[in-house]
Motif scaffolding. Structure first.
Motif, PDB file in Angstrom:
ATOM      1  N   LEU A   5       0.824  -1.207   0.000  1.00  0.00           N
ATOM      2  CA  LEU A   5       0.000   0.000   0.000  1.00  0.00           C
ATOM      3  C   LEU A   5       0.858   1.256   0.000  1.00  0.00           C
ATOM      4  N   LEU A   6       1.939   1.237   0.761  1.00  0.00           N
ATOM      5  CA  LEU A   6       2.854   2.382   0.772  1.00  0.00           C
ATOM      6  C   LEU A   6       3.532   2.560  -0.584  1.00  0.00           C
ATOM      7  N   ALA A   7       3.894   1.465  -1.207  1.00  0.00           N
ATOM      8  CA  ALA A   7       4.513   1.553  -2.534  1.00  0.00           C
ATOM      9  C   ALA A   7       3.544   2.161  -3.542  1.00  0.00           C
ATOM     10  N   LEU A   8       2.291   1.768  -3.466  1.00  0.00           N
ATOM     11  CA  LEU A   8       1.289   2.358  -4.355  1.00  0.00           C
ATOM     12  C   LEU A   8       1.079   3.836  -4.067  1.00  0.00           C
ATOM     13  N   ALA A   9       1.064   4.216  -2.788  1.00  0.00           N
ATOM     14  CA  ALA A   9       0.889   5.625  -2.430  1.00  0.00           C
ATOM     15  C   ALA A   9       2.064   6.460  -2.915  1.00  0.00           C
ATOM     16  N   ILE A  10       3.265   5.941  -2.782  1.00  0.00           N
ATOM     17  CA  ILE A  10       4.452   6.668  -3.237  1.00  0.00           C
ATOM     18  C   ILE A  10       4.450   6.796  -4.763  1.00  0.00           C
ATOM     19  N   ALA A  11       4.145   5.716  -5.447  1.00  0.00           N
ATOM     20  CA  ALA A  11       4.129   5.761  -6.907  1.00  0.00           C
ATOM     21  C   ALA A  11       3.023   6.696  -7.413  1.00  0.00           C
ATOM     22  N   LEU A  12       1.856   6.645  -6.801  1.00  0.00           N
ATOM     23  CA  LEU A  12       0.765   7.520  -7.227  1.00  0.00           C
ATOM     24  C   LEU A  12       1.086   8.987  -6.940  1.00  0.00           C
ATOM     25  N   GLY A  13       1.675   9.265  -5.772  1.00  0.00           N
ATOM     26  CA  GLY A  13       2.068  10.631  -5.455  1.00  0.00           C
ATOM     27  C   GLY A  13       3.130  11.161  -6.400  1.00  0.00           C
ATOM     28  N   SER A  14       4.080  10.332  -6.751  1.00  0.00           N
ATOM     29  CA  SER A  14       5.128  10.744  -7.684  1.00  0.00           C
ATOM     30  C   SER A  14       4.572  10.938  -9.084  1.00  0.00           C
ATOM     31  N   PHE A  15       3.648  10.092  -9.460  1.00  0.00           N
ATOM     32  CA  PHE A  15       3.017  10.221 -10.768  1.00  0.00           C
ATOM     33  C   PHE A  15       2.213  11.511 -10.857  1.00  0.00           C
ATOM     34  N   LEU A  16       1.507  11.851  -9.786  1.00  0.00           N
ATOM     35  CA  LEU A  16       0.748  13.103  -9.760  1.00  0.00           C
ATOM     36  C   LEU A  16       1.673  14.314  -9.762  1.00  0.00           C
ATOM     37  N   LEU A  17       2.818  14.203  -9.092  1.00  0.00           N
ATOM     38  CA  LEU A  17       3.799  15.279  -9.121  1.00  0.00           C
ATOM     39  C   LEU A  17       4.341  15.480 -10.531  1.00  0.00           C
ATOM     40  N   TYR A  18       4.549  14.391 -11.239  1.00  0.00           N
ATOM     41  CA  TYR A  18       5.018  14.475 -12.623  1.00  0.00           C
ATOM     42  C   TYR A  18       3.982  15.162 -13.503  1.00  0.00           C
ATOM     43  N   PHE A  19       2.725  14.795 -13.372  1.00  0.00           N
ATOM     44  CA  PHE A  19       1.687  15.360 -14.223  1.00  0.00           C
ATOM     45  C   PHE A  19       1.224  16.741 -13.781  1.00  0.00           C
ATOM     46  N   SER A  20       1.675  17.211 -12.644  1.00  0.00           N
ATOM     47  CA  SER A  20       1.324  18.575 -12.244  1.00  0.00           C
ATOM     48  C   SER A  20       1.971  19.600 -13.176  1.00  0.00           C
ATOM     49  N   ALA A  21       3.034  19.215 -13.856  1.00  0.00           N
ATOM     50  CA  ALA A  21       3.680  20.128 -14.816  1.00  0.00           C
ATOM     51  C   ALA A  21       2.768  20.430 -15.997  1.00  0.00           C
ATOM     52  N   PHE A  22       1.921  19.489 -16.348  1.00  0.00           N
ATOM     53  CA  PHE A  22       1.063  19.667 -17.507  1.00  0.00           C
ATOM     54  C   PHE A  22      -0.256  20.357 -17.156  1.00  0.00           C
TER      55      PHE A  22
END
Length: 77
Positions: A5-22
């Motif tokens: 669950l923590l791995a999913l939360a970290i990956a999802l948070g990082s993915f959202l940080l990446y897409f915040s640029a767009f």
């Protein structure tokens, strides 16, 4: 189970940080691409090594996940 669950939360948070640029280019910084890549790599390593994680390492991972989510919330605010 908690490590997954923590791995999913970290990956999802990082993915959202990446897409915040767009979606929010006015608040995005250049270094956020590097941090999001590092977060995705950390989520992958955590997912692969979830079966071998002890309690102390899991506690540190919970703390880093909380900091990552707080950082993402502060970036959007």
């Amino acid at each position: 189970m908690l490590a997954h669950l923590l791995a999913l939360a970290i990956a999802l948070g990082s993915f959202l940080l990446y897409f915040s640029a767009f979606f929010f280019p006015e608040i995005h910084r250049k270094s956020d691409f590097y941090w999001s890549g590092l977060g995705l790599f950390y989520g992958l390593v955590l997912w692969i090594c979830a079966g071998r994680i002890t309690g102390a390492v899991l506690l540190g991972t919970i703390a880093s996940t909380a900091l990552l989510l707080w950082f993402g919330t502060q970036t959007l605010l």
